[in-house]
Design a protein around this motif. Structure first.
Motif, PDB file in Angstrom:
ATOM      1  N   LEU A  11     -45.751  83.021 -78.321  1.00 43.93           N
ATOM      2  CA  LEU A  11     -45.991  81.951 -77.299  1.00 43.93           C
ATOM      3  C   LEU A  11     -46.047  83.079 -75.874  1.00 43.93           C
ATOM      4  O   LEU A  11     -45.482  83.386 -75.345  1.00 43.93           O
ATOM      5  CB  LEU A  11     -45.336  80.420 -77.041  1.00 43.93           C
ATOM      6  N   THR A  12     -47.875  82.671 -75.423  1.00 43.38           N
ATOM      7  CA  THR A  12     -47.679  83.311 -73.806  1.00 43.38           C
ATOM      8  C   THR A  12     -48.402  82.117 -73.405  1.00 43.38           C
ATOM      9  O   THR A  12     -49.223  81.350 -73.573  1.00 43.38           O
ATOM     10  CB  THR A  12     -48.571  84.036 -74.240  1.00 43.38           C
ATOM     11  N   VAL A  13     -47.624  82.249 -72.208  1.00 37.27           N
ATOM     12  CA  VAL A  13     -48.075  80.787 -71.467  1.00 37.27           C
ATOM     13  C   VAL A  13     -48.856  81.993 -69.817  1.00 37.27           C
ATOM     14  O   VAL A  13     -48.141  82.373 -69.924  1.00 37.27           O
ATOM     15  CB  VAL A  13     -46.382  80.384 -70.876  1.00 37.27           C
ATOM     16  N   GLU A  14     -50.482  81.722 -69.824  1.00 44.59           N
ATOM     17  CA  GLU A  14     -50.696  81.152 -69.163  1.00 44.59           C
ATOM     18  C   GLU A  14     -50.670  80.399 -67.847  1.00 44.59           C
ATOM     19  O   GLU A  14     -50.506  79.547 -67.450  1.00 44.59           O
ATOM     20  CB  GLU A  14     -52.531  81.660 -69.650  1.00 44.59           C
ATOM     21  N   VAL A  19     -51.458  77.388 -72.585  1.00 41.55           N
ATOM     22  CA  VAL A  19     -50.281  78.682 -74.175  1.00 41.55           C
ATOM     23  C   VAL A  19     -51.225  78.222 -74.927  1.00 41.55           C
ATOM     24  O   VAL A  19     -52.000  78.464 -75.688  1.00 41.55           O
ATOM     25  CB  VAL A  19     -49.065  77.748 -74.622  1.00 41.55           C
ATOM     26  N   THR A  46     -52.510  72.508 -72.103  1.00 44.07           N
ATOM     27  CA  THR A  46     -51.170  72.227 -70.955  1.00 44.07           C
ATOM     28  C   THR A  46     -51.733  71.444 -70.157  1.00 44.07           C
ATOM     29  O   THR A  46     -50.753  70.162 -69.854  1.00 44.07           O
ATOM     30  CB  THR A  46     -50.265  72.958 -70.452  1.00 44.07           C
TER      31      THR A  46
END
Length: 72
Positions: A11-14, A19, A46
């Motif tokens: 998972l990459t949180v921008e 996400v 999100t």
């Protein structure tokens, strides 16, 4: 659609964005229903502004305040 125990999901949180999840994914919604995507990369909203929620449709970009807005 359980994950394989030897293959973790990434998972990459921008910042100020969605996400990003390496797919395929299955999301359980608040009402208990599930939605799935078999794409190789999925953007999950999100900010809850997406018309395609839980998938991100970049609606958050259109609703940002212009620089300097709200200053007196």
């Amino acid at each position: 659609m359980p994950n394989a125990p030897d293959t973790p999901r990434r998972l990459t949180v921008e910042p100020n964005g969605p996400v990003l999840i390496e797919g395929p994914v299955e999301i359980v919604r608040e009402d208990g229903t599930t939605v799935t995507s078999d794409r190789f990369l999925v953007a999950v909203c999100t900010c809850r502004r997406s018309r395609a929620y839980p998938w991100c449709d970049t609606s958050h970009r259109r609703r940002t305040k212009p620089p300097g807005a709200g200053r007196n």
